[in-house]
Design a protein around this motif. Sequence first.
Motif, PDB file in Angstrom:
ATOM      1  N   UNK A  42       0.856  -1.182   0.000  1.00  0.00           N
ATOM      2  CA  UNK A  42       0.000   0.000   0.000  1.00  0.00           C
ATOM      3  C   UNK A  42       0.888   1.225   0.000  1.00  0.00           C
ATOM      4  N   UNK A  43       0.771   2.037  -1.053  1.00  0.00           N
ATOM      5  CA  UNK A  43       1.622   3.214  -1.231  1.00  0.00           C
ATOM      6  C   UNK A  43       0.883   4.480  -0.840  1.00  0.00           C
ATOM      7  N   UNK A  44       1.667   5.499  -0.496  1.00  0.00           N
ATOM      8  CA  UNK A  44       1.097   6.819  -0.230  1.00  0.00           C
ATOM      9  C   UNK A  44       2.178   7.869  -0.412  1.00  0.00           C
ATOM     10  N   UNK A  45       1.755   9.125  -0.564  1.00  0.00           N
ATOM     11  CA  UNK A  45       2.702  10.215  -0.533  1.00  0.00           C
ATOM     12  C   UNK A  45       2.962  10.937  -1.832  1.00  0.00           C
ATOM     13  N   UNK A  46       2.375  10.530  -2.923  1.00  0.00           N
ATOM     14  CA  UNK A  46       2.599  11.242  -4.173  1.00  0.00           C
ATOM     15  C   UNK A  46       1.900  12.585  -4.186  1.00  0.00           C
ATOM     16  N   UNK A  47       2.135  13.347  -5.261  1.00  0.00           N
ATOM     17  CA  UNK A  47       1.479  14.638  -5.389  1.00  0.00           C
ATOM     18  C   UNK A  47       2.227  15.570  -6.296  1.00  0.00           C
ATOM     19  N   UNK A  48       1.890  16.842  -6.170  1.00  0.00           N
ATOM     20  CA  UNK A  48       2.488  17.897  -6.991  1.00  0.00           C
ATOM     21  C   UNK A  48       3.486  18.685  -6.157  1.00  0.00           C
ATOM     22  N   UNK A  49       4.652  18.924  -6.726  1.00  0.00           N
ATOM     23  CA  UNK A  49       5.685  19.684  -6.030  1.00  0.00           C
ATOM     24  C   UNK A  49       6.398  20.566  -7.037  1.00  0.00           C
ATOM     25  N   UNK A  50       6.895  21.689  -6.578  1.00  0.00           N
ATOM     26  CA  UNK A  50       7.637  22.587  -7.452  1.00  0.00           C
ATOM     27  C   UNK A  50       9.076  22.106  -7.614  1.00  0.00           C
ATOM     28  N   UNK A  51       9.716  22.464  -8.715  1.00  0.00           N
ATOM     29  CA  UNK A  51      11.146  22.134  -8.863  1.00  0.00           C
ATOM     30  C   UNK A  51      11.948  22.641  -7.678  1.00  0.00           C
ATOM     31  N   UNK A  52      12.852  21.767  -7.195  1.00  0.00           N
ATOM     32  CA  UNK A  52      13.634  22.100  -6.018  1.00  0.00           C
ATOM     33  C   UNK A  52      12.988  21.672  -4.712  1.00  0.00           C
ATOM     34  N   UNK A  53      11.740  21.265  -4.774  1.00  0.00           N
ATOM     35  CA  UNK A  53      11.015  20.872  -3.580  1.00  0.00           C
ATOM     36  C   UNK A  53      11.247  19.427  -3.194  1.00  0.00           C
ATOM     37  N   UNK A  54      10.496  18.980  -2.175  1.00  0.00           N
ATOM     38  CA  UNK A  54      10.665  17.644  -1.616  1.00  0.00           C
ATOM     39  C   UNK A  54       9.331  16.934  -1.485  1.00  0.00           C
ATOM     40  N   UNK A  55       9.409  15.613  -1.593  1.00  0.00           N
ATOM     41  CA  UNK A  55       8.268  14.743  -1.333  1.00  0.00           C
ATOM     42  C   UNK A  55       8.784  13.481  -0.668  1.00  0.00           C
ATOM     43  N   UNK A  56       7.905  12.826   0.090  1.00  0.00           N
ATOM     44  CA  UNK A  56       8.257  11.545   0.685  1.00  0.00           C
ATOM     45  C   UNK A  56       7.198  10.525   0.317  1.00  0.00           C
ATOM     46  N   UNK A  57       7.652   9.425  -0.281  1.00  0.00           N
ATOM     47  CA  UNK A  57       6.769   8.315  -0.606  1.00  0.00           C
ATOM     48  C   UNK A  57       6.911   7.232   0.455  1.00  0.00           C
ATOM     49  N   UNK A  58       5.790   6.607   0.789  1.00  0.00           N
ATOM     50  CA  UNK A  58       5.815   5.506   1.744  1.00  0.00           C
ATOM     51  C   UNK A  58       5.090   4.303   1.161  1.00  0.00           C
ATOM     52  N   UNK A  59       5.545   3.135   1.562  1.00  0.00           N
ATOM     53  CA  UNK A  59       4.922   1.891   1.106  1.00  0.00           C
ATOM     54  C   UNK A  59       4.969   0.906   2.267  1.00  0.00           C
ATOM     55  N   UNK A  60       3.817   0.381   2.600  1.00  0.00           N
ATOM     56  CA  UNK A  60       3.735  -0.629   3.643  1.00  0.00           C
ATOM     57  C   UNK A  60       3.522  -1.988   2.999  1.00  0.00           C
ATOM     58  N   UNK A  61       4.434  -2.898   3.309  1.00  0.00           N
ATOM     59  CA  UNK A  61       4.356  -4.261   2.795  1.00  0.00           C
ATOM     60  C   UNK A  61       3.991  -5.190   3.942  1.00  0.00           C
ATOM     61  N   UNK A  62       2.922  -5.904   3.789  1.00  0.00           N
ATOM     62  CA  UNK A  62       2.510  -6.819   4.853  1.00  0.00           C
ATOM     63  C   UNK A  62       2.184  -8.188   4.266  1.00  0.00           C
ATOM     64  N   UNK A  63       2.446  -9.208   5.054  1.00  0.00           N
ATOM     65  CA  UNK A  63       2.177 -10.561   4.594  1.00  0.00           C
ATOM     66  C   UNK A  63       2.391 -11.544   5.718  1.00  0.00           C
ATOM     67  N   UNK A  64       1.931 -12.714   5.516  1.00  0.00           N
ATOM     68  CA  UNK A  64       1.989 -13.706   6.578  1.00  0.00           C
ATOM     69  C   UNK A  64       3.337 -14.411   6.583  1.00  0.00           C
ATOM     70  N   UNK A  65       4.106 -14.152   7.626  1.00  0.00           N
ATOM     71  CA  UNK A  65       5.367 -14.858   7.866  1.00  0.00           C
ATOM     72  C   UNK A  65       6.330 -14.790   6.697  1.00  0.00           C
ATOM     73  N   UNK A  66       6.249 -13.728   5.921  1.00  0.00           N
ATOM     74  CA  UNK A  66       7.162 -13.577   4.791  1.00  0.00           C
ATOM     75  C   UNK A  66       8.284 -12.634   5.183  1.00  0.00           C
ATOM     76  N   UNK A  67       9.508 -13.041   4.902  1.00  0.00           N
ATOM     77  CA  UNK A  67      10.651 -12.147   5.117  1.00  0.00           C
ATOM     78  C   UNK A  67      11.031 -11.536   3.766  1.00  0.00           C
ATOM     79  N   UNK A  68      10.845 -10.259   3.662  1.00  0.00           N
ATOM     80  CA  UNK A  68      11.079  -9.582   2.394  1.00  0.00           C
ATOM     81  C   UNK A  68      12.550  -9.298   2.215  1.00  0.00           C
ATOM     82  N   UNK A  69      13.093  -9.732   1.079  1.00  0.00           N
ATOM     83  CA  UNK A  69      14.500  -9.502   0.783  1.00  0.00           C
ATOM     84  C   UNK A  69      14.726  -8.073   0.307  1.00  0.00           C
ATOM     85  N   UNK A  70      14.107  -7.726  -0.788  1.00  0.00           N
ATOM     86  CA  UNK A  70      14.345  -6.400  -1.352  1.00  0.00           C
ATOM     87  C   UNK A  70      13.054  -5.600  -1.412  1.00  0.00           C
ATOM     88  N   UNK A  71      13.178  -4.334  -1.071  1.00  0.00           N
ATOM     89  CA  UNK A  71      12.136  -3.333  -1.293  1.00  0.00           C
ATOM     90  C   UNK A  71      12.723  -2.266  -2.202  1.00  0.00           C
TER      91      UNK A  71
END
Length: 125
Positions: A5-34
Motif C-alpha cells: 500500500x503506497x502513499x505520498x505522491x502529489x504535486x511539487x515545485x522544482x527544487x522541492x521535496x516529497x516523501x513516498x511511503x509503502x507498507x508491505x505486509x504478509x503472513x510470515x514472509x521475510x522480504x528480501x528487497x524493497x
Amino acid sequence: QVQLVESGGGLVQPGGSLRLSCVASGSSVEIDELAWYRQAPGQEREKVAGITDRGDLYYLDSVQGRFTISRNDSKTRDNSKSTVQLQMNKMRTEDTAKYYCFAKWYVLPGSQYTWGQGTQVTVSS
C-alpha cells in the motif's frame, strides 16, 4: 502473499521535496528487497532506488545524492510488516512519473515479487 500500500505522491515545485511511503505486509514472509520504480508516459519502467534486508543500497545515477531510501521491518509470530520510504529532495521536472513500490521475497527454490498500485509524482512550477 505480500500486499503493498503506497502513499505520498502529489504535486511539487522544482527544487522541492516529497516523501513516498509503502507498507508491505504478509503472513510470515521475510522480504528480501524493497524498491521504488518509476514510469513516465511513453518510457520504460526504471528502478529508482532499492534496499535489501542486509542493507545493500541501489540508486539510479540521476537521483544519487537527492533521493534517500530507508526501510523498517517488524515481525510477529503470525505476520510480518515492512515499511519503505523514499525521501525525494531537490526534485526536478524529469522526476515526474508514476512511482511503484516493489517487494521481493524468497520462496525456495526461487523468489516471488509484487508491485504496488502506483502513486503519481508531478514536478512542475
